[in-house]
Write an enzyme that holds these catalytic residues in place. Structure first.
Site: not given
Length: 507
Positions: A295, A395, A335
């Site tokens: 967002g 990440h 993932i």
């Protein structure tokens, strides 16, 4: 002799069913539910003996029916609306069963249906609500805790609340535990009667309006977004929708490519758009659409660049509105983490709107995916010599799928690539753990590269910048020579092909 339970409808005499009217016309005895039944309906049985059950108890009602049945007379027990809803008929029919008295039940039009007709709304709008909750607030009649309005409100479905208008303030307070205060709500008093009253409002103001109108009984409360909202058109009469009775036009097909997104235009072009372009070339009979899950990135692009990109829910609603029938949702996630599971939940909510919907898998899902990804990265990144290593920045996540990074690291080792290491920004292992292994293995030079679809903020700032806490700076402070490879995995044709293969697998 015959005994009938008849639903009188909501008030308008013409809303009684034809079968119910015929039963009244041949009745010898009618026991009706007091002021809740429009007296005009009793004109259908001018010669019948008539009793008002409002002044009678259960035993008196059953006694009248039993006596009339023994005399071979036809009896109509006339209830308001539909007798199966808040009609207290179960206790009556159980007693009639015990006494061996046969009966028939003739349904009627319920007040919640008449109320919806009065406000000209449909309870079950595609993409808004496909569930209708009929309930009441507890008073002298107890309501199970699991069915309290506050519990039901959590579903935010279309709701019709009976027999509760005298407690409107309490009803609103419970509804607000699930619905936002701007949710539309309508009170319809004496639906379908000549003196019908409709009061419209929001949860924030409806109680005041009802009090001002002096409505204290015989009113239905309707609440939910179905009362005032945008909605998707039904596919039942859509020109492109086929069913058993009509052949539709050729189905519109689309692949919705979903990624976290990036606010960097150049990076977006080299990674996300590159993947989309390869998919478009491979699947020429499908349109290609885009959605981002971030967002924050969506807001930045719209405010800064005037670019509007939908999130997955908005994208699926738009696809429905545009008449697509066959949808493939392919994530570009690495993932099977929380973002992917959120995407699955959203897709499942919209699955029924399309003739066919399939959702593809992220890059690292099956065992073979790890081998293919290791091979791709080995081909794309510099081959480290003795004393050199490749360190990949993933990440990372608190989701249990974080184990995929350790699995990938193990796969490198299994394939004889011991000087490839995987670490994460927001998971485990972190760069500090990898540095221990690099020192153990006498590594002097490190090639840093992102294990991410795009080389975005994490890659450019957390990995490659000269900031004190970047991976580059940390490793240089530890005595390593560092060389940066700032390419997102979405740039690699072999990785793009893996996403294409995932689409082929479910197509």
């Amino acid at each position: 002799m015959q005994v009938y339970f008849v639903g009188a409808g909501t008030g308008d005499p013409e809303l009684i069913t034809i079968k119910g009217k015929k039963a009244l016309e041949k009745a010898d005895l009618v026991i009706y539910a007091g002021s809740l039944v429009n007296p005009e309906i009793l004109k259908f049985c001018p010669d019948a003996e008539v009793y008002n059950s409002a002044v009678m108890n259960l035993e008196e009602v059953i006694g009248l029916i039993e006596k009339a049945a023994a005399e071979g007379r036809t009896v109509v027990r006339l209830h308001t609306g539909d007798p199966s809803l808040y009609g207290a008929i179960q206790e009556q029919i159980d007693l009639l069963h015990k006494k061996g008295i046969q009966f028939k039940i003739i349904p009627g039009v319920s007040s919640f249906l008449a109320a919806a007709a009065a406000v000209e709304r449909e309870f079950t709008l595609p993409g808004v609500s496909q569930t209708v909750i009929l309930t009441r607030r507890g008073g002298r009649t107890l309501v199970p805790n699991r069915e309290k309005i506050a519990e039901l409100a959590s579903h935010r479905a279309s709701m019709a609340i009976f027999l509760s208008i005298q407690m409107i303030e309490e009803v609103v307070a419970e509804l607000l535990e699930g619905y936002p205060e701007n949710t539309p709500i309508v009170v319809v008093a004496r639906a379908s009667w000549p003196d019908e009253i409709i009061i419209r409002g929001k949860l924030s103001n409806i109680a005041v309006k009802v009090k001002e109108a002096g409505i204290k009984k015989t009113a239905m409360i309707l609440v939910g977004d179905f009362l005032d909202c945008d909605y998707s058109r039904s596919k039942l009469y859509d020109q492109g929708f086929s069913h058993a009775y009509r052949a539709g036009e050729k189905a519109k097909k689309v692949i919705l490519v979903v990624s976290f997104g990036t606010s960097y235009a150049g990076t977006r072009e080299k990674t996300i758009e590159a993947c989309e372009d390869r998919i478009a070339v491979e699947f020429t009979d499908y349109d290609i659409k885009r959605a981002f899950t971030s967002g924050m990135i969506i807001d930045i692009l719209e405010e800064r660049d005037g670019i509007k990109i939908n999130n997955p829910e908005e994208a699926l609603k738009t696809l429905y509105d545009e008449g697509y029938q066959e949808v493939i949702v392919q994530p570009l996630h690495i993932i099977n983490g929380s973002e992917y599971h959120d995407l699955l939940e959203i897709a499942n909510n919209y699955r029924g709107l399309f003739k066919d919907m399939k959702v593809g898998k992220p890059l690292l899902t099956d065992k073979g995916d790890y081998f293919k990804t290791v091979k791709a990265l080995k081909e794309e990144l510099p081959e480290p010599a003795k004393g050199e290593a490749v360190v990949l920045m993933g990440h990372g996540t608190e989701h249990f799928a974080n184990s995929a990074y350790a699995c990938l690291d193990y796969t490198f080792k299994d394939k004889g690539l011991a000087n490839y290491y995987v670490a994460t920004v927001e998971g485990y292992p972190e760069i500090t753990q990898v540095i221990k292994f690099l020192k153990r293995d006498n590594i002097k030079k490190v090639y840093l590269a992102p294990l991410m679809l795009v080389a975005g903020d994490h890659a450019q700032n957390d990995m490659a910048s000269d900031e004190e806490d970047s991976w580059k700076s940390i490793m240089e402070q530890e005595g390593f020579e560092v060389e940066i490879y700032l390419s997102g995995m979405g740039e690699y044709e072999s990785i793009q092909q893996q996403y294409i293969d995932k689409i082929k697998k479910i197509k």
